[in-house]
Design a protein around this motif. Structure first.
Motif, short mmCIF file in Angstrom:
data_model
loop_
_atom_site.label_atom_id
_atom_site.label_comp_id
_atom_site.label_asym_id
_atom_site.label_seq_id
_atom_site.Cartn_x
_atom_site.Cartn_y
_atom_site.Cartn_z
N LEU A 49 -0.25 -5.05 -4.17
CA LEU A 49 0.55 -4.48 -3.08
C LEU A 49 -0.39 -3.94 -2.01
O LEU A 49 -1.33 -3.19 -2.32
N VAL A 50 -0.13 -4.32 -0.77
CA VAL A 50 -0.97 -3.88 0.34
C VAL A 50 -0.10 -3.63 1.56
O VAL A 50 0.98 -4.21 1.69
N GLN A 51 -0.54 -2.75 2.42
CA GLN A 51 0.20 -2.47 3.65
C GLN A 51 -0.10 -3.52 4.72
O GLN A 51 -1.13 -4.21 4.65
N THR A 52 0.79 -3.62 5.68
CA THR A 52 0.57 -4.51 6.82
C THR A 52 -0.78 -4.23 7.46
O THR A 52 -1.14 -3.07 7.68
N GLY A 111 -3.58 -4.99 6.00
CA GLY A 111 -4.57 -4.88 4.94
C GLY A 111 -5.14 -6.22 4.51
O GLY A 111 -4.80 -7.28 5.07
N PRO A 140 4.14 -8.81 6.38
CA PRO A 140 5.18 -8.94 5.34
C PRO A 140 5.57 -10.38 5.03
O PRO A 140 5.93 -10.69 3.89
N THR A 174 4.21 -12.16 1.95
CA THR A 174 4.67 -11.78 0.61
C THR A 174 5.17 -13.00 -0.14
O THR A 174 6.05 -13.73 0.34
N THR A 233 2.29 -8.71 -2.37
CA THR A 233 3.37 -8.03 -1.66
C THR A 233 2.78 -7.23 -0.50
O THR A 233 1.88 -6.41 -0.71
N VAL A 234 3.29 -7.49 0.70
CA VAL A 234 2.81 -6.78 1.89
C VAL A 234 3.95 -5.91 2.40
O VAL A 234 5.01 -6.41 2.77
N SER A 235 3.72 -4.62 2.41
CA SER A 235 4.75 -3.69 2.85
C SER A 235 4.62 -3.42 4.35
O SER A 235 3.52 -3.42 4.90
N SER A 236 5.76 -3.17 4.97
CA SER A 236 5.76 -2.93 6.42
C SER A 236 5.61 -1.45 6.75
O SER A 236 5.62 -0.61 5.87
#
Length: 122
Positions: free
Chosen positions: A11-14, A16, A87, A90, A119-122
């Motif tokens: 899991l990584v943030q936008t 990243g 995102p 993902t 998974t890329v979180s916004s």
């Protein structure tokens, strides 16, 4: 028995970065083209990037300039460096490889890894 084992998802943030790895194990003669594919929920599996045995590469337009594929023939490995993640990236990422079983084999067989979730979180 040839196996492909991926690692490096998460899991990584936008914005990243992540680095995926895939190692081919078992008994075989040589590996031809290796690639990374991805499958998002409700969508078909698509090619993200591929690299030939002489390091020729190609990328899907959606990842050009952000993702880099590389291989280490001594380690029977292929890598995908992913930067500026969004995102839309993902998906479950799969490693694939065309593997020649023996020196007398007339063709290569294609193998898949088990997949790793990105998974890329916004």
């Amino acid at each position: 028995q040839v196996q492909l084992v991926e690692s490096g998802g998460g899991l990584v943030q936008t914005g990243g970065s992540l680095r995926l790895s895939c190692v081919v194990s078992g008994t075989f003669y040589k590996i031809y083209t290796m690639g990374w594919y991805r499958q998002a929920p409700g969508k078909e599996r698509e090619l993200v990037a591929a690299i030939t045995s002489i390091d020729t590469t190609n990328y899907d337009d959606s990842v050009k300039g952000r993702f880099t594929i590389a291989r280490d023939n001594a380690k029977s490995a292929v890598y995908l460096q992913m930067t500026s993640l969004i995102p839309e990236d993902t998906a479950v990422y799969y490693c694939g490889a065309f593997v020649v079983p023996t020196p007398t084999s007339s063709d290569a067989d294609h193998y898949w890894g088990q997949g790793t979730q990105v998974t890329v979180s916004s």
